[in-house]
Design a protein around this motif. Sequence first.
Motif, short mmCIF file in Angstrom:
data_model
loop_
_atom_site.label_atom_id
_atom_site.label_comp_id
_atom_site.label_asym_id
_atom_site.label_seq_id
_atom_site.Cartn_x
_atom_site.Cartn_y
_atom_site.Cartn_z
N SER A 154 91.32 -18.87 45.04
CA SER A 154 92.45 -20.05 45.37
C SER A 154 91.80 -21.29 45.82
CB SER A 154 93.66 -19.33 45.77
OG SER A 154 93.37 -19.02 47.14
N ASP A 155 90.76 -21.07 46.76
CA ASP A 155 90.35 -22.51 47.35
C ASP A 155 89.09 -22.82 46.52
OD1 ASP A 155 92.03 -22.17 49.31
OD2 ASP A 155 90.99 -20.70 50.46
N ASN A 156 88.95 -22.44 45.33
CA ASN A 156 87.89 -22.71 44.30
C ASN A 156 86.59 -22.44 44.85
OD1 ASN A 156 87.39 -24.06 41.80
ND2 ASN A 156 86.46 -25.79 42.68
N ASN A 157 86.40 -21.24 45.65
CA ASN A 157 85.14 -20.69 46.07
C ASN A 157 84.95 -19.57 44.89
OD1 ASN A 157 85.00 -22.08 48.44
ND2 ASN A 157 86.35 -20.88 49.34
N ASP A 158 83.44 -19.58 44.68
CA ASP A 158 82.92 -18.61 43.88
C ASP A 158 83.42 -17.29 44.42
OD1 ASP A 158 81.73 -19.70 41.47
OD2 ASP A 158 80.10 -20.31 42.45
N ASN A 159 83.69 -16.33 43.63
CA ASN A 159 83.90 -14.84 43.79
C ASN A 159 82.68 -14.07 43.75
OD1 ASN A 159 86.94 -14.51 44.15
ND2 ASN A 159 87.27 -15.10 42.10
N ILE A 160 82.54 -12.99 44.41
CA ILE A 160 81.55 -11.97 44.05
C ILE A 160 82.07 -10.96 42.92
CG2 ILE A 160 79.88 -10.29 44.87
CD1 ILE A 160 79.81 -11.71 47.57
N GLU A 161 81.58 -10.93 41.89
CA GLU A 161 82.32 -10.03 40.90
C GLU A 161 81.52 -8.81 40.83
OE1 GLU A 161 82.60 -14.35 39.41
OE2 GLU A 161 80.78 -12.80 39.70
N PHE A 162 82.23 -7.77 40.73
CA PHE A 162 81.56 -6.26 40.89
C PHE A 162 81.33 -5.45 39.78
CE2 PHE A 162 82.52 -1.78 42.37
CZ PHE A 162 81.42 -1.35 42.52
N VAL A 163 80.26 -5.36 39.22
CA VAL A 163 79.98 -4.80 38.12
C VAL A 163 79.69 -3.37 38.54
CG1 VAL A 163 78.59 -4.49 36.15
CG2 VAL A 163 79.03 -6.59 37.14
N ASN A 164 80.76 -2.39 38.29
CA ASN A 164 80.79 -1.02 38.73
C ASN A 164 80.27 -0.12 37.59
OD1 ASN A 164 82.76 -0.57 36.77
ND2 ASN A 164 84.57 -0.81 38.30
N GLU A 165 80.04 1.05 37.72
CA GLU A 165 79.43 1.85 36.81
C GLU A 165 80.20 2.02 35.48
OE1 GLU A 165 76.75 4.16 36.74
OE2 GLU A 165 76.06 3.28 38.49
N ALA A 187 77.65 -8.36 42.48
CA ALA A 187 77.48 -6.94 43.02
C ALA A 187 77.36 -6.01 41.67
CB ALA A 187 78.56 -6.69 43.87
N PHE A 188 76.38 -5.06 41.97
CA PHE A 188 76.37 -4.00 40.91
C PHE A 188 76.04 -2.63 41.78
CE2 PHE A 188 74.49 -7.97 39.74
CZ PHE A 188 74.83 -8.19 38.32
N SER A 189 76.73 -1.74 41.12
CA SER A 189 76.66 -0.22 41.49
C SER A 189 75.13 0.17 40.96
CB SER A 189 77.79 0.51 41.12
OG SER A 189 77.63 0.73 39.77
N ILE A 190 74.68 1.14 41.83
CA ILE A 190 73.43 1.67 41.43
C ILE A 190 73.64 3.34 41.37
CG2 ILE A 190 71.97 -0.26 41.96
CD1 ILE A 190 71.21 1.59 44.64
N GLU A 191 72.68 3.88 40.68
CA GLU A 191 72.83 5.28 40.59
C GLU A 191 71.25 5.69 40.63
OE1 GLU A 191 74.25 6.74 37.08
OE2 GLU A 191 73.82 5.16 35.61
N GLY A 192 71.13 7.10 41.14
CA GLY A 192 69.84 7.62 41.19
C GLY A 192 69.07 7.26 42.45
N ASP A 193 67.82 7.96 42.59
CA ASP A 193 67.13 8.04 43.77
C ASP A 193 65.92 7.07 43.62
OD1 ASP A 193 68.88 9.75 44.55
OD2 ASP A 193 67.83 11.39 43.69
N SER A 194 65.77 6.28 42.57
CA SER A 194 64.41 5.47 42.55
C SER A 194 64.18 4.55 43.61
CB SER A 194 64.37 4.70 40.98
OG SER A 194 65.12 3.89 41.10
N VAL A 204 86.75 -8.44 41.98
CA VAL A 204 86.10 -9.68 42.76
C VAL A 204 86.48 -9.28 44.26
CG1 VAL A 204 86.16 -11.29 40.82
CG2 VAL A 204 88.02 -11.00 42.64
N PHE A 205 85.50 -9.69 45.09
CA PHE A 205 85.62 -9.77 46.40
C PHE A 205 84.86 -10.89 47.05
CE2 PHE A 205 82.03 -7.35 45.82
CZ PHE A 205 81.14 -7.55 46.65
N GLN A 206 85.00 -11.15 48.57
CA GLN A 206 84.28 -12.17 49.21
C GLN A 206 83.63 -11.70 50.26
OE1 GLN A 206 84.02 -15.66 48.53
NE2 GLN A 206 85.64 -15.64 46.84
N LEU A 207 82.53 -12.27 50.87
CA LEU A 207 81.70 -12.03 51.80
C LEU A 207 81.39 -13.09 52.81
CD1 LEU A 207 78.96 -8.90 50.80
CD2 LEU A 207 81.38 -8.69 52.12
#
Length: 266
Positions: free
Chosen positions: A100-111, A146-153, A132-135
């Motif tokens: 709402s304040d015209n700040n870029d969100n952090i979009e979350f790309v989940n699994e 933001a991206f979710s990761i899977e596995g042990d690599s 979306v969220f903010q930090l």
Amino acid sequence: MNYFGKNIKLLRNRKKRTQNEVAIALELKRTTVNALENGISQPTVSHLQAFSKYFGIAIDTLINIDMQQLSESQFADLQNGFDVFIRGTKLRVIATTVDSDNNDNIEFVNEKAKAGYVNCFADPEYIGKLPVFQLPFLSKDKKYRAFSIEGDSMLPIPDGSIVIGEFIQDFYQIKSNEAYIIVTRDEGIVFKMVQNNITADHSLHLISLNKEFQSYDLPIAEVTEVWKFVCYLNTKIPEPETDIDRLMKQMDDMQQAIKKLGSKIG
């Protein structure tokens, strides 16, 4: 301006292909190819992917660059599988959302969203549906996702973590021995340490933190987006390191030291 129609017509003519030949190769109707070339209809995501693969040129380039203005040397690079617009100048315009304040969100790309993101990363409508969220500790002058990761690599960063990256427009700015989230055409979204070999052989060398995983080369033409690793989030407490873990690490360090010593002696 969208140059897609003009570009695919130009590329088809340079390859000395008829509309019918292209249509057969891409399993389309000739009238569809004609309509796309002449701007009568707009390309779908599947059209963009098909023509990009057929001509070996990035979707961004097909859409946003007037290829009639290219020199023959630039075309030579393109035809050799190296996208000369890898720097992203006036090209890689990212789809984003704001609060709402015209700040870029952090979009979350989940699994659940990862498979769709590979195809729709440039679609504002798709991006607008992501959580979306903010930090507050991140810069407001940079774009993060933001991206979710899977596995042990990438252990000790554990499976299920959320990794946050800063958008990289110019792929030449990728720094060796740092971690990046890389969006690829065929492999999906990968999180790796990177050696930048773009100048040498038009590729990135991807390395896992977990030594059990083999490193490999990724042609830069396969890369659609790059995000520099900034931090990660995880709700689990890391497992304590055992005596066996420490011993294995010491042995691995010794083996690496012996290899380096052997190479110097040789």
